[in-house]
Design a protein around this motif. Structure first.
Motif, short mmCIF file in Angstrom:
data_model
loop_
_atom_site.label_atom_id
_atom_site.label_comp_id
_atom_site.label_asym_id
_atom_site.label_seq_id
_atom_site.Cartn_x
_atom_site.Cartn_y
_atom_site.Cartn_z
N ALA A 261 0.82 -1.22 0.00
CA ALA A 261 0.00 0.00 0.00
C ALA A 261 0.84 1.27 0.00
O ALA A 261 0.32 2.36 -0.24
CB ALA A 261 -0.92 0.00 1.22
N LEU A 262 2.14 1.15 0.25
CA LEU A 262 3.02 2.31 0.40
C LEU A 262 3.04 3.25 -0.80
O LEU A 262 3.06 4.47 -0.62
CB LEU A 262 4.43 1.84 0.74
CG LEU A 262 5.46 2.91 1.09
CD1 LEU A 262 5.01 3.69 2.32
CD2 LEU A 262 6.83 2.28 1.33
N ILE B 183 3.33 8.60 -4.24
CA ILE B 183 3.21 9.19 -5.58
C ILE B 183 2.20 10.31 -5.67
O ILE B 183 2.11 11.00 -6.68
CB ILE B 183 2.85 8.11 -6.63
CG1 ILE B 183 1.53 7.44 -6.28
CG2 ILE B 183 3.96 7.10 -6.77
CD1 ILE B 183 1.12 6.38 -7.27
N GLY B 184 1.41 10.54 -4.65
CA GLY B 184 0.48 11.66 -4.68
C GLY B 184 -0.86 11.29 -5.27
O GLY B 184 -1.20 10.12 -5.44
N ARG B 185 -1.64 12.32 -5.64
CA ARG B 185 -3.00 12.12 -6.10
C ARG B 185 -3.05 11.85 -7.59
O ARG B 185 -2.21 12.30 -8.35
CB ARG B 185 -3.86 13.35 -5.78
CG ARG B 185 -4.00 13.63 -4.29
CD ARG B 185 -5.02 14.70 -4.01
NE ARG B 185 -4.59 16.02 -4.49
CZ ARG B 185 -5.14 16.65 -5.52
NH1 ARG B 185 -6.11 16.09 -6.20
NH2 ARG B 185 -4.71 17.84 -5.87
N ASN C 147 -0.37 12.84 -10.49
CA ASN C 147 0.20 14.14 -10.15
C ASN C 147 1.19 13.94 -9.02
O ASN C 147 0.82 13.80 -7.87
CB ASN C 147 -0.90 15.12 -9.71
CG ASN C 147 -1.80 15.50 -10.86
OD1 ASN C 147 -1.35 15.56 -11.99
ND2 ASN C 147 -3.07 15.75 -10.56
N VAL C 148 2.47 13.91 -9.35
CA VAL C 148 3.48 13.61 -8.36
C VAL C 148 3.74 14.84 -7.51
O VAL C 148 3.57 15.98 -7.94
CB VAL C 148 4.78 13.17 -9.06
CG1 VAL C 148 5.80 12.69 -8.05
CG2 VAL C 148 4.47 12.05 -10.05
N PHE C 149 4.15 14.62 -6.26
CA PHE C 149 4.44 15.73 -5.37
C PHE C 149 5.53 16.62 -5.97
O PHE C 149 6.45 16.13 -6.64
CB PHE C 149 4.88 15.20 -4.01
CG PHE C 149 3.78 14.55 -3.25
CD1 PHE C 149 3.97 13.35 -2.60
CD2 PHE C 149 2.52 15.14 -3.18
CE1 PHE C 149 2.96 12.76 -1.88
CE2 PHE C 149 1.50 14.56 -2.46
CZ PHE C 149 1.72 13.35 -1.81
N PRO D 215 11.68 18.09 -12.24
CA PRO D 215 11.00 17.99 -13.53
C PRO D 215 11.60 16.88 -14.38
O PRO D 215 12.81 16.71 -14.44
CB PRO D 215 11.26 19.38 -14.16
CG PRO D 215 11.54 20.28 -12.99
CD PRO D 215 12.21 19.44 -11.97
N GLY D 216 10.72 16.13 -15.04
CA GLY D 216 11.17 15.05 -15.90
C GLY D 216 11.28 13.72 -15.20
O GLY D 216 11.51 12.70 -15.84
N CYS D 217 11.12 13.71 -13.86
CA CYS D 217 11.25 12.45 -13.12
C CYS D 217 9.90 11.83 -12.79
O CYS D 217 9.85 10.78 -12.17
CB CYS D 217 12.01 12.67 -11.81
SG CYS D 217 13.74 13.16 -12.07
N GLU D 218 8.81 12.53 -13.17
CA GLU D 218 7.49 12.04 -12.78
C GLU D 218 7.22 10.65 -13.33
O GLU D 218 6.80 9.75 -12.63
CB GLU D 218 6.40 13.01 -13.25
CG GLU D 218 6.40 14.33 -12.51
CD GLU D 218 7.29 15.35 -13.19
OE1 GLU D 218 8.09 14.94 -14.05
OE2 GLU D 218 7.19 16.54 -12.87
N GLY D 219 7.48 10.50 -14.66
CA GLY D 219 7.19 9.21 -15.29
C GLY D 219 8.04 8.10 -14.71
O GLY D 219 7.57 7.00 -14.47
N GLU D 220 9.32 8.41 -14.47
CA GLU D 220 10.21 7.40 -13.92
C GLU D 220 9.78 6.99 -12.52
O GLU D 220 9.81 5.81 -12.16
CB GLU D 220 11.64 7.94 -13.90
CG GLU D 220 12.66 6.94 -13.37
CD GLU D 220 14.06 7.52 -13.37
OE1 GLU D 220 14.97 6.87 -12.82
OE2 GLU D 220 14.24 8.62 -13.91
N SER D 221 9.35 8.00 -11.71
CA SER D 221 8.91 7.70 -10.35
C SER D 221 7.67 6.82 -10.36
O SER D 221 7.56 5.86 -9.61
CB SER D 221 8.64 9.00 -9.60
OG SER D 221 8.06 8.75 -8.35
N ASN D 222 6.72 7.18 -11.23
CA ASN D 222 5.49 6.40 -11.31
C ASN D 222 5.77 4.99 -11.76
O ASN D 222 5.19 4.03 -11.26
CB ASN D 222 4.53 7.11 -12.28
CG ASN D 222 3.21 6.38 -12.41
OD1 ASN D 222 2.79 5.68 -11.50
ND2 ASN D 222 2.57 6.56 -13.55
#
Length: 375
Positions: free
Chosen positions: A84-85, A90-92, A100-102, A107-114
């Motif tokens: 569940a973590l 990753i945000g809402r 929508n990442v925190f 910038p540019g890391c959203e897709g990689e983080s997701n």
């Protein structure tokens, strides 16, 4: 008390396992991952189990089994919380299905983080598999060692019956959570314009894991207070070795290999092994992807698909277990006869499952996917 505690542990692990399967489509949408990767994540539970099952079963039976089971339940609970973590990292989400990442992410890391968030789910499921390892072998051996032969079968039957009830509640929990929007508590629900029937809807998949994790953690508590051994009135089995003899005699790999060789030479065990392989081969794929099939081909919501899985399929399993036990009693089968009976029925079930390949539905007509925009 041990029987009650073990039954609760079986219920907890069955609930969390079935809930995992009920969230497959939710995880696909939330993390934007393909179905084959979901299969890997789902199978990671068995990978974790396989890593330690032989050693836990052999060495654990010579130690304090209730406390080892308690440790396993705690590990299962931690693994469930880890799954569940990602929701809290990753945000809402938004209606289009993206995240929508925190702002803390560059910038540019959203897709990689997701993309990397599914790794938490995989690792948590592996830890669940490791934690589940001692529950069944050590629990059943504890019952067998400290009860009479005629009562052992009854007690094991009680535990197995409870384990069938767990998936019912797991799928019902999945159905309930799928009706709740993923960001419940973080957004104003009046601003959500889609319904659970919408293909973009993502349910509160994380909420069920928190509930299942708490239940699993509670199941560990009684085992910490149970004794290592019980009085064995009228029991024909051999008494356990004292702790000092156990350490000298069993905690060595030189005794493990000969024991494994003897076990693999047992015809009843080999038949049972084949039965288990056949059953899981025909069952796991269906249970894992049937909810998704119901959603996509019959245009049902995830909540409806999980509800159908819980109230239709699981009772059928319970009926099979009851009728199988009734037939065995009426036919008065011995151990080898029971093994052959299980093998025969498993093969029949596997052959019947192959008929799924002959069944199909037309693909849903989606402009730009299965149809051109000009039709």
């Amino acid at each position: 008390m041990f029987l009650v505690a073990l039954s609760f542990a079986y219920f907890a692990k069955a609930l969390s396992g079935s809930y995992m399967k009920s969230t497959i489509t939710q995880l696909e949408r939330r993390f934007d991952i393909p179905s084959y990767l979901i299969g890997v994540i789902d199978g990671s539970f068995e990978i974790g189990n396989l890593l330690v099952i032989a050693f836990v079963s052999y060495f654990g039976a010579k130690l304090h089994r209730p406390k080892i089971i308690a440790v396993g339940c705690v590990l299962m609970s931690i693994g469930t919380f880890i799954i569940a973590l990602p929701h809290f990292i990753i945000g809402r989400g938004n209606i289009s299905g993206t995240i929508n990442v925190f702002p803390s992410f560059p910038p540019g890391c959203e897709g990689e983080s997701n993309l990397s968030m599914w790794i938490y789910v995989l690792l948590g499921n592996v830890l669940r598999g490791i934690g589940e390892t001692p529950v069944q072998p050590l629990g059943i051996s504890y019952i067998d060692d400290f009860t009479s032969e005629e009562n052992a079968a009854l007690y094991v039957g009680c535990v197995q019956t409870i384990s069938v009830v767990g998936p019912v509640f797991g799928y019902l929990l999945g159905s309930l959570c799928a009706k709740i929007y993923v960001d419940i508590g973080f957004v104003n629900m009046e601003t959500i314009t889609i319904t659970p029937a919408d293909a973009r809807w993502v349910g509160a998949w994380w909420l069920g894991y928190l509930i299942a994790g708490v239940i699993t953690l509670l199941s560990a508590i009684p085992f910490w207070f149970l004794p290592r051994s019980l009085p064995m009135s009228g029991h024909q089995g051999a008494a356990p070795c004292p702790p000092e003899q156990t350490t000298e005699k069993y905690l060595s790999l030189m005794y493990f290999i000969p024991t494994l060789r003897t076990l693999l030479g047992n015809p009843v065990y080999l038949i049972y092994l084949c039965v288990t392989i056949i059953q899981l081969n025909s069952l796991i794929g269906m249970v894992t992807y049937k909810p998704k099939y119901i959603e996509q081909h019959f245009r049902q919501s995830a909540s409806k698909a999980n509800f159908l899985m819980g109230v239709i399929n699981i009772p059928a399993v319970a009926l099979g277990m009851f009728s199988g036990g009734l037939l065995m009693k009426r036919l008065k089968l011995n151990i080898m006869g029971a093994a052959r009976f299980a093998f025969g029925t498993s093969v029949i079930g596997y052959v019947l499952s192959l008929f799924f390949f002959a069944m199909s539905c037309d693909n849903a007509k989606v402009a730009g996917v299965t149809l051109s925009y000009h039709k």
